[in-house]
Write an enzyme that holds these catalytic residues in place. Structure first.
Site, short mmCIF file in Angstrom:
data_model
loop_
_atom_site.label_atom_id
_atom_site.label_comp_id
_atom_site.label_asym_id
_atom_site.label_seq_id
_atom_site.Cartn_x
_atom_site.Cartn_y
_atom_site.Cartn_z
CG HIS A 42 24.86 72.97 73.31
ND1 HIS A 42 24.18 72.04 72.57
CD2 HIS A 42 23.92 73.62 74.05
CE1 HIS A 42 22.88 72.13 72.84
NE2 HIS A 42 22.70 73.08 73.75
CG LEU B 297 34.76 68.21 54.28
CD1 LEU B 297 33.95 67.02 53.75
CD2 LEU B 297 35.06 68.02 55.76
CG ASN C 85 25.16 68.56 71.69
OD1 ASN C 85 25.65 67.50 71.32
ND2 ASN C 85 25.26 69.68 70.98
CG ASP D 98 19.04 65.29 69.03
OD1 ASP D 98 19.18 66.35 69.69
OD2 ASP D 98 18.03 64.57 69.11
C1 IPE Z 1 17.50 68.71 65.63
O1 IPE Z 1 17.57 68.40 66.98
C2 IPE Z 1 18.23 69.99 65.35
C3 IPE Z 1 19.68 69.94 65.48
C4 IPE Z 1 20.39 68.89 65.80
C5 IPE Z 1 20.37 71.18 65.19
P1 IPE Z 1 16.42 68.83 67.99
O2 IPE Z 1 16.85 68.39 69.33
O3 IPE Z 1 16.10 70.27 67.83
O4 IPE Z 1 15.19 67.97 67.47
P2 IPE Z 1 13.80 67.65 68.19
O5 IPE Z 1 13.24 68.93 68.71
O6 IPE Z 1 14.09 66.69 69.30
O7 IPE Z 1 12.96 67.02 67.12
C1 IPE Z 2 21.55 69.03 69.64
O1 IPE Z 2 21.49 68.57 70.96
C2 IPE Z 2 22.06 70.45 69.55
C3 IPE Z 2 21.06 71.43 69.08
C4 IPE Z 2 19.84 71.14 68.77
C5 IPE Z 2 21.51 72.80 68.98
P1 IPE Z 2 20.27 68.90 71.88
O2 IPE Z 2 20.52 70.18 72.59
O3 IPE Z 2 18.99 68.83 71.13
O4 IPE Z 2 20.35 67.69 72.91
P2 IPE Z 2 19.13 66.90 73.53
O5 IPE Z 2 18.34 66.35 72.38
O6 IPE Z 2 18.35 67.85 74.37
O7 IPE Z 2 19.78 65.81 74.33
MG MG Z 3 17.70 67.32 70.72
#
Ligand code: IPE
Ligand code: IPE
Ligand code: MG
Length: 250
Positions: free
Chosen positions: A41, A135, A26, A24
């Site tokens: 991403h 792996l 990105n 999480d």
């Molecule tokens: C969790 O992250 C899902 C992934 C990393 C693929 P999210 O960014 O979707 O989670 P929430 O919405 O903040 O809980």
């Molecule tokens: C995780 O990073 C990637 C996915 C959920 C696909 P986010 O896109 O949720 O990044 P934040 O949480 O908005 O910073």
């Molecule tokens: Mg997120």
């Protein structure tokens, strides 16, 4: 410095057999640089490559990466399609190298939800690497823990209805067997990057006794050193599974 650190963790304690990561942060990584979310991403893929390499080097058996959740479909359409394109492009670009490194690719989640080309790309990668013995890299794609449990419960209900199974034969093992992760040991270490303290529907059943490691580092910045730190933290813990500390040390 790093080869030494890697050697140290291998020598100093139990290694997790299965590491699961909620990748999480990105979007916030990109925002902090005034870049569009999708740039985050893109950069996150470099972290994936590095973490997969290191896990292979230190002999981790299973690495599960939360790549796209069931709930992530709720994001703006443009972001979803950019992620799906990145996913397909990355698989196509990286699969030969993964194969060369003996990585076995698989997925959990509802792959059929993905656009056809992304789904096919993943399936090709899974097929190409199916006999590899290094792996196990498991991508959670359109994955949700509740949805997975519901699927398992429906399958069991179906077996009961057809007379194949009796109610008192429904055990933890039987339910485990109906999950996407049927043949995968529960994660030992679950890392969440990006500063949030929640599971966001990831591996709900499987992580009942998993050690959690919450890092403030955004995923695109989470590299080798951060992973080694998380394993060192894991190695300093005592897993008690409900027992007392004395029972464990005896
Ligand atoms: C969790 O992250 C899902 C992934 C990393 C693929 P999210 O960014 O979707 O989670 P929430 O919405 O903040 O809980
Ligand atoms: C995780 O990073 C990637 C996915 C959920 C696909 P986010 O896109 O949720 O990044 P934040 O949480 O908005 O910073
Ligand atoms: Mg997120």
């Amino acid at each position: 410095m790093l080869p030494l650190l890697k050697k140290q963790i291998l020598e100093q304690g139990d290694m997790p057999a299965h590491i699961a990561i909620i990748m999480d942060g990105n979007g916030r990584w990109a925002k902090s640089r005034n870049l569009p979310r999708v740039a985050g991403h893109g950069e996150g893929i470099n972290s994936v490559r590095e973490i997969v390499r290191v896990c292979g080097e230190i002999g981790i058996s299973y690495l599960t990466l939360y790549t796209f959740s069931s709930e992530n479909w709720r994001r703006p359409r443009k972001e979803v399609s950019a992620i799906m394109k990145l996913l397909l492009g990355t698989i196509k670009k990286e699969i030969k190298n993964l194969h060369k490194n003996n990585v076995k690719l698989s997925s959990i989640g509802n792959l059929e939800d993905l656009p056809k080309d992304s789904c096919e790309g993943i399936l090709e990668g899974i097929e190409m690497t199916q006999n590899n013995t290094g792996l196990n890299l498991i991508l959670a794609l359109s994955y949700g823990g509740r949805q997975e449990l519901l699927m398992a419960i429906r399958r069991i209900a179906d077996k009961i209805q057809s007379g194949e199974m009796k109610i008192d034969q429904v055990t933890e093992e039987k339910l485990t067997h109906e999950l996407y992760t049927a043949n995968v040991p529960d994660p030992d270490l679950l890392i969440r990057t990006g500063g949030e303290h929640r599971l966001s529907n990831f591996l709900l059943w499987q992580s009942a006794y998993t050690e959690l490691y919450l890092s403030d580092i955004f995923w695109p910045d989470f590299r080798e050193k951060a992973l080694i730190d998380s394993i060192q933290d894991y190695q300093a813990r005592q897993r008690r599974f409900g027992q007392t500390g004395e029972q464990i040390t005896q």
